[in-house]
Each structure stands twice: as structure tokens, then as C-alpha cells.
Design an enzyme around this catalytic site. Sequence first.
Site, PDB file in Angstrom:
ATOM      1  N   GLU A  20     -22.793  -1.571 -42.715  1.00  0.00           N
ATOM      2  CA  GLU A  20     -23.237  -2.886 -42.255  1.00  0.00           C
ATOM      3  C   GLU A  20     -22.074  -3.588 -41.549  1.00  0.00           C
ATOM      4  OE1 GLU A  20     -25.271  -5.304 -45.160  1.00  0.00           O
ATOM      5  OE2 GLU A  20     -25.863  -6.786 -43.665  1.00  0.00           O
ATOM      6  N   ASP A  31     -28.377  -9.134 -41.377  1.00  0.00           N
ATOM      7  CA  ASP A  31     -29.606  -9.917 -41.540  1.00  0.00           C
ATOM      8  C   ASP A  31     -29.511 -11.228 -40.746  1.00  0.00           C
ATOM      9  OD1 ASP A  31     -27.594 -10.816 -43.332  1.00  0.00           O
ATOM     10  OD2 ASP A  31     -29.076 -11.902 -44.501  1.00  0.00           O
ATOM     11  N   ASP A  82     -22.389   7.098 -40.782  1.00  0.00           N
ATOM     12  CA  ASP A  82     -22.763   6.304 -39.609  1.00  0.00           C
ATOM     13  C   ASP A  82     -24.266   6.371 -39.424  1.00  0.00           C
ATOM     14  OD1 ASP A  82     -22.908   4.872 -37.283  1.00  0.00           O
ATOM     15  OD2 ASP A  82     -22.222   6.523 -35.999  1.00  0.00           O
ATOM     16  N   HIS A  99     -25.639  -0.953 -39.569  1.00  0.00           N
ATOM     17  CA  HIS A  99     -26.765  -1.647 -40.217  1.00  0.00           C
ATOM     18  C   HIS A  99     -26.742  -3.096 -39.732  1.00  0.00           C
ATOM     19  CE1 HIS A  99     -29.672  -2.305 -43.561  1.00  0.00           C
ATOM     20  NE2 HIS A  99     -29.149  -3.515 -43.558  1.00  0.00           N
TER      21      HIS A  99
END
Length: 634
Positions: free
Chosen positions: A613, A249, A604, A560
Site C-alpha cells: 500500500e 483508500d 508487488d 494497493h
Amino acid sequence: MSRQSALQYLSLITLSSLLAACGGSGNGGGSTPKPSSAAVSSSSVAITSSTAISSSSSVVISSSAPTSSSAATVSSSSAMTSSVSSSAANVTTLIKLNQVGYKPNSEKLAVIPAVAATTFTVKDAYNTVVLTANLSSAKTWTPSAESVKLADFSSITAEGDYTLTVDGVQNTASFKISANAYDALNAGAIKAYYYNRASIDLLEEYAGVYKRAAGHADTTVYVHESAATSLRPANTIISAPKGWYDAGDYNLYIVNSGISTYTLLAAYEKYPTYFQGQNLHIPESGNAIPDVLDEALWNLEWMLSMQDPNDGGVYHKLTSKNFSGFVMPSADTSARYVVGKTTAAALDFAAVMAAASRIYKPYDATLSTKMLDAAKAAWVWAKTNPTVYYSQPSDIKTGEYGDGNVADEFAWAAAELYITTEEDAYFADFNQSVGSADVPGWPNVKSLGLISLAHNIDSLSYVVDKDLLKSRLNTLATNISSQKTTSAYGVPLTSGDFYWGSNSGALNKALMLTVAYELDNTKTNYLKTAQSLLDYVLGRNPTDYSFVTGFGVKYPQNVHHRPSGSDTVAGSIPGFLAGGANGENKTDCTTPYPSTLSAKSYLDAQCSYMTNEIAINWNAPLVYVSAALQNLTE
Ligand SMILES: [Ca+2]
Ligand SMILES: [Ca+2]
Ligand SMILES: [Ca+2]
């Protein structure tokens, strides 16, 4: 963001608001709550709430799109493992070894499925047999329920490319022995931080195909009402640019920045000559400062701007109100806020700034003084405000990094301030009753103080019981090493080690082993065990993956990570450590995981924030350990 914060977050809000927050894409973040000491209780609470909220999160993630590529990956993996001979159904046929390489004199082990053969053969690049030796007897590794044998080819020390074969196993494993086995890996793991920089254009000259426009200038950041004071009331505008995006993020969190930045600085403090010779091809390459310190400074400058100059307190995080969708950084133009001030943030800040002050001093005395003054001000704020824990405001949905036990943060900050200032009074605050060493993680940082004390042991004053320091580190390292001896895979990992971010847990174990080995280099089992943990991450594991993007034969293509998922380049941006196998109940993907066995439960796929992530605190021990093993092994 962290597992705990993700779970707290999920449990606090409704499905509809979560969908709105995430734009239908998965979110999550990475961190490593440790199932040890202080972190145990909060960790088990988190697991309970995970079970409780699993149904809602599964609905959320099912709306996440990108599962087709992961399905392809899974099926190709199945194809590889279907080339079976006569072994039992739960035995794979692949030879597992470090896919990146070995130093000439390192221990070198491969994991072999338990076929009937009792020997293995190694050939060099000219197809000449250089070793035929016995396999170990078969043993079962509980985390993957596999029966396997070990091949020990440590006696091969000549640099070169080799192949390893076993009768009854159809694949041939390749490996490399090189004097600079981990140089590229180490540089790549640090370069990953450059790729995660906020507030800067990544130019083609440095970023190649991963060039991108700057995101998140963060020169206009609002003081959230949770952080408001009379001098900086709510909606005051401050400037807090730079820093690294925390994980997949685009938000920045002081607590997780603390351990991440520190671990890079600690690697430099222990191996300065190594890093002084490194060129990362970043904008600051060629200046007078080692590139790893330039990279760390990008985040330290952001951290400095997170301190309120009026009281010394430190904002807990800089964040948007909600997670963005999977877009490039420049496309996320949401308003940014500094949220809360916490004791944990102040102490992690104080610890890192105190360490940075001594490490940058030879390069910039003015900066060094500024950092130490900032550290002292944050320390005073924390002593005055010793129990301010993070409480997520109702309008903020991003990661929490909440921590209700800051005894370890006080200990770490006190240790760093003591080492840098040489003032014994600080050491009185290094709580000797903190007790045994353990494996660090973002909510459990007491051992970071032990690492710095070990690194600086020759300059410590009489107030430090050096024998006690050594014995604490020895006890931990002996315990970890003994688990290797009994493990079928030859790695000190048991079923309980496969939590969210398990790969960083493995590498933080390796980090502690190298610190203990540096204090007593007769303990070669510490070094061998650290090597095995690095081997695990680089391919000697049941998933067939080297977990570092861009390194090894088979590595994650769909981490991710918003830039990796949103750019126009196939695959993942290189140098990032994926979280790894996770035995917890996972409801983040509609694509099934290949196994529910903890060490095989990895996917994956971009949806899999619980196994795939990336995070700044996960890459950090990869930087440290790759530098340590490059330097400690001939
Ligand atoms: Ca430089
Ligand atoms: Ca703590
Ligand atoms: Ca990509």
C-alpha cells in the site's frame, strides 16, 4: 488506514460485513506503529489480534482479483535470481545498490552475494576501469538469511554513469553519480500528494496521463452522531473540502494528516532555500509561495475545516461508512461523515497549525494568525478534554487511528506552540520526563517536538536545556548508527524492523539521523547511516526493488492504491513509497509471498496491502530525507 486500526477493524466485524464493506477488494492502509516506547504495548496487542483474526482475513482477501500481474513479477524475479553461479542456495546473485543515484561525495556501498571473488570492478561510461578494490569479508544478514559482502566505491566522485561487476556474479549493476541525485526524487515524492488530492480535477497540464476527474467534493458532510453537540446535532451538514486521501483508500484522518503534513513543513523549515527553487508543476506553481507549501496548504485548509468553531474540538476523521471498491475517486459517491472528536486529533491539529503559523507567516500574515488561533483553540479543548480516545462507532468501518496514550501528543503540541508564540508557559507543558528521543510514527509523536526544537535551536529561550536536547538526539543517532556497523547489508535494520510500513520506519530513522547530524556535523557516521537507509529503500535490499514508484530500475507496478489500480494507465502513479517488506503473518493475497524471511517478504501485487500500500505518512519522510541528503552531501 493503519495497521492497528485495520486489525481492530477486522476483529470487530464479521466476514460477511467485511466483504460487503470492501466490495471484495482488499483494503488496508498504511502507517507505522513503532515498536518503541509508548507504542510498544498497543503494537504487541495488535500483533496478537492479527494472529487471532488471520483466518477470517485470509478468506476475505482471497476474493480479491488482481494477482496475475504480481505472479508475473514474481516469476521474472525468480528468473533473475536463477542465473546463479556456484553460490549457496540461499544466496541471490544480484548486486544490490541504490538504483536512483548518489551525490558525488556520499558514501557508496553495494551488497554483493558471497561468491568466492574478493574484489570488484567499476567501469565508467566509456568502459574504462576506474576502480578495482577489495570486497569485505562475507557476513550473514539475519532478516534475509543471506551471506553477502560489501563493495565500497565511495572513492569514485566524478559525475557520470558507471557499472559494477564481480567475478562469479552474472549481472552487471549500473549506477549514477550526480550533483542533483535526489532533486527529481524529492519533487516526485511531493507530487504524489498532488495526485492524492481530494476535491479537485487533476488536469492534464499538471497530471499528464494521470489526469482524472475530481472526487469527494466534501461540501456536504454529515456530522455523525458520535460527534454531535447541541450546536451541531447529528446530521448537521458542514463543508470540509480538499485534503489528501490518506493511503490506498479515499478517507481522511486528522491523526495521520498531522505527522504527514508536519514532516513536509519540517523539511521546508530546515531547507527553505532548496524548496523555494523547486517547481512541482502543480496548479499553484508560479505564485509567490514555494510549491511544497502550496501542496501542504491543500491539506491544511481541509484540516482547518475539521475544527468545530463552537468549541475548538477537532473531528477525528472524514470518512465514508465503508471502504469503497477499487474505483476512481469520482466513482465513489457514498455519503461522507465527520466522526468523533478526540484528544489526539485536537493535539495533532494544534501542533501542525502552530508550526504552519510560523512557516506561512512570511507569505500570508492573515492565514498565519488564523492558524495560530485555531491551534490555541484546539489546545484549550484538549486541556479540557485530556482523555477522549477514539472509539469506532458500530456503523463506521474505515480506519481508526486510535491512540490510548496522548502524553506524546501533548508534548509535541506544547513544543510547537512554544516555538511559534515564544511563550515559555507552553514549554512547561513540554514534558521533560518524556525522556529519550525515538523514531517517530503516527501514534508516537514526541520526537516531532524534538525535531522542531532542533530546527529552531538558535531562537529558543533559556527555558530549553539545549545540551539535553542535543544529547537526546545524539544518543538515538549513535544507537542507530552502531547497528549499521554490525549489519551485513550495512543498514541499521534488524528483523524487528520489518513491520507494516517498514520502509517509512527506515526513512524516519534516516530523518532523525540527519537532524542529529545538523546539530553536530562532525558525526559523519550519522550522515552515512542515513544514506544507507535511503539506499535500502532505493534498491540496496533483498527484494531487488526500488520501493518508490517510477524511480529506479525496478519499482512497484501494482501498489494497493485505488487510483493506480483503477485508472487506464499501466502501472502505478509515480512518486509513491510502497510499504515494503513485512515479516508479519500475511493473509491478504492468494499469490504466495516470495519468502517468509522478513526482509524478503514483499509482493508487488495490488492485493498486498500489508507490503504494497501507499500512505501519506510513508511518503513524508521520503520527502524530508531526500531533501536533507541532497542538501547535506556535496
Ligand atoms: Ca507556488
Ligand atoms: Ca500517542
Ligand atoms: Ca494504473
